[in-house]
Design an enzyme around this catalytic site. Structure first.
Site, PDB file in Angstrom:
ATOM      1  N   ASN A  80       0.948  -1.294   0.048  1.00 23.50           N
ATOM      2  CA  ASN A  80       0.052   0.096   0.042  1.00 23.50           C
ATOM      3  C   ASN A  80       0.862   1.308   0.075  1.00 23.50           C
ATOM      4  OD1 ASN A  80       0.734  -0.590   2.481  1.00 23.50           O
ATOM      5  ND2 ASN A  80      -0.990  -0.035   3.587  1.00 23.50           N
TER       6      ASN A  80
ATOM      7  N   GLU B 130       4.135  -4.508  12.567  1.00 22.78           N
ATOM      8  CA  GLU B 130       3.356  -3.113  12.294  1.00 22.78           C
ATOM      9  C   GLU B 130       2.017  -3.724  11.416  1.00 22.78           C
ATOM     10  OE1 GLU B 130       1.145  -1.084  10.962  1.00 22.78           O
ATOM     11  OE2 GLU B 130       2.773   0.221  10.075  1.00 22.78           O
TER      12      GLU B 130
ATOM     13  N   CYS C 207      -3.194   0.850   7.028  1.00 20.70           N
ATOM     14  CA  CYS C 207      -3.510   0.180   8.118  1.00 20.70           C
ATOM     15  C   CYS C 207      -3.777   1.357   9.524  1.00 20.70           C
ATOM     16  CB  CYS C 207      -2.091  -0.404   8.571  1.00 20.70           C
ATOM     17  SG  CYS C 207      -0.733   0.605   8.716  1.00 20.70           S
TER      18      CYS C 207
ATOM     19  N   GLU D 141       8.594   1.678  15.494  1.00 19.31           N
ATOM     20  CA  GLU D 141       9.514   2.260  14.353  1.00 19.31           C
ATOM     21  C   GLU D 141       9.718   3.727  14.483  1.00 19.31           C
ATOM     22  OE1 GLU D 141       8.157  -0.869  10.871  1.00 19.31           O
ATOM     23  OE2 GLU D 141       6.970   1.218  11.074  1.00 19.31           O
TER      24      GLU D 141
ATOM     25  N   GLY E  65      10.475 -12.053  -5.005  1.00 10.15           N
ATOM     26  CA  GLY E  65      10.326 -13.724  -5.281  1.00 10.15           C
ATOM     27  C   GLY E  65       8.723 -14.220  -4.690  1.00 10.15           C
TER      28      GLY E  65
END
Length: 489
Positions: free
Chosen positions: A158, A254, A289, A469, A211
């Site tokens: 996002n 988070e 979020c 964070e 990947g």
């Protein structure tokens, strides 16, 4: 960059060098069904092993530098990162679906967070000495902070570049080497940005591995991985914890939110405040979020607040993210479109007052894209999923309360606790209510990702996450306290 650009191809970046792979990931355009935005390398098991080995080999020299020395190298590495921002934003808009202005801000925030992290260079190597206490503790103890080792950072689709900025510079400044795993379905712009930075750092200090998720498990489970930082869904976070538990590897998570914007009786509902609320709910088509997921408003102000949201929703123009005039793009994935439409239909079936706005794009090229008309659900039953679950889409329930106690109870009655907000003209009420909200972050008269103080610690409680964070707290989250204790005769 035009809408018809040639699809791009992004390699891995391992040990200071780009690396192509036999297999690739095809990145779809969520607004134009059938269109390919580009391809990303699909790492093999050997590629993942090589990335871990390169990061592990680079760790001793990188961790031996002082904080200011690492900061100087990081400052050089970020120079000119914005020169290609327009191209990065255009690619991100196409692979993500968000409007190009938001994609541009996404890339800008990465640079802002990087430079704010460097402001802590002098504090990274900080220490504390505990002196002996006569008759009680005969030791003198030195407490320092040490790098952890190889760190894996996994970011979501996002706001991938901005979210990476909340962890990557802090992990590097703390003395760790890093492997970045961009989002599976939107890796192109993120990989481009990180590779430009990685190329200016010593080989192995920063790797980029794209990947399939099934092939990425060593990035969490390998014994050489010292820390995993993951941003994503609650379900994804639980999987990270389970995988990391096999080697007792610490994690920072988070995760999702179901957070409330609480409007007290004296809330200011002028254009400026209503614009802030609208952005807090509908930015990135609701796919953030920390967006407001529930609006709780004093019953006396319900009609006024809903009218303010409706006035703004009438101006929404659904369309392709790169098209001029588009104010809301598609959802990122068809599965999310189905989920959000299911929440809206369930509310309708339950007799809730569901008000939808905007028109689906008329352009045939966009037919079948992941577009959902934005909606407000007024007076929803609190048991409906549109209230209890994270919508991650352009729909918001608005619920009334009668007093402050009920507002706090409703706000805290959820599995989540990421970022609530209090809206009031009374500073004392804001402090009083804000202190009672069970979340890691609280805004006053504001809300949302673009309204964060990027210097302050950010993270959730309950099922919204573990760890913090940003700021010095974010740096310390990538370090281990270390004590050396000496007996003093």
């Amino acid at each position: 960059m035009s809408n018809d650009q040639t699809p791009i191809s992004i390699p891995l970046f391992i040990g200071g060098e780009p690396r192509t792979t036999t297999e690739t990931l095809t990145i779809a355009d969520p607004g134009k069904p059938g269109r390919t935005v580009g391809e990303a390398a699909a790492a093999s098991a050997q590629d993942v092993e090589d990335a871990i080995a390169a990061a592990d080999a680079a760790f001793p020299a990188w961790s031996a530098l002082t904080g200011p020395e690492r900061a100087a190298r990081m400052a050089e590495a970020i120079q000119g990162i914005g020169d290609d921002r327009d191209a990065d934003a255009a690619i991100l808009s196409q692979e993500n679906g968000k409007i190009v202005h938001e994609a541009w801000v996404d890339a800008l925030v990465f640079e802002l967070r990087w430079n704010l992290a460097l402001a802590h260079a002098e504090e990274v190597d900080g220490s504390e000495t505990l002196e002996p206490v006569a008759g009680a503790i005969p030791n003198r103890t030195l407490i320092t902070y040490r790098p952890m080792g190889v760190v894996t950072i996994i970011v979501p689709f996002n706001w991938p570049i901005a979210i990476l900025g909340a962890a990557l510079p802090h992990a590097l400044l703390a003395g760790n080497t890093v492997i970045v795993k961009p989002p599976l379905t939107a890796p192109l712009a993120t990989a481009r940005v990180v590779q430009r930075v990685a190329a200016k750092l010593p080989p192995g200090v920063l790797q980029v591995v794209t990947g399939r998720d099934a092939d990425m498990s060593p990035l969490i489970e390998d014994e050489r991985i010292a820390k995993v930082s993951f941003t994503g869904s609650v379900g994804g976070g639980k999987r990270m914890m389970e995988m990391a538990s096999r080697t007792v590897t610490p994690v920072t998570l988070e995760l999702g939110g179901n957070d409330a914007a609480v409007f007290l009786e004296d809330a200011i509902l002028d254009d400026e405040h209503l614009d802030r609320l609208f952005a807090a709910v509908y930015d990135t088509t609701g796919q953030i979020c920390m967006n407001a997921k529930r609006v709780l408003v004093h019953r006396s102000r319900l009609d006024e607040l809903v009218a303010g949201l409706e006035a703004r929703l009438r101006g929404v123009r659904l369309g392709y993210g790169l098209d001029e005039g588009t104010t809301m793009g598609p959802l990122h994935a068809p599965s999310q479109k189905s989920f959000v439409e299911g929440l809206i239909q369930e509310a309708k079936d339950a007799g809730a007052d569901v008000r939808e706005f905007g028109e689906l794009p008329a352009d045939p090229e966009l037919a079948g894209g992941n577009f959902v008309r934005p909606a407000v659900v007024v007076g929803a039953d609190p048991a409906l999923r549109v209230v209890t679950e994270e919508q991650f889409g352009p729909v918001i329930p608005v619920l009334a309360f009668d007093d402050e106690e009920e507002a706090v109870r409703l706000a805290n009655d959820t599995w989540a606790g990421l970022g609530n907000s209090v809206w009031t003209a009374d500073a004392d009420a804001a402090a009083r209510v804000g202190a009672r909200l069970r979340s890691g972050y609280v805004w006053v008269n504001d809300h949302g990702a673009t309204r964060l103080d990027l210097r302050a610690p950010f993270g959730g409680v309950k099922q919204s996450g573990i760890g913090r964070e940003q700021g010095l707290h974010g740096v310390r989250d990538f370090q281990e306290p270390h004590a050396i204790s000496t007996l003093v005769p």
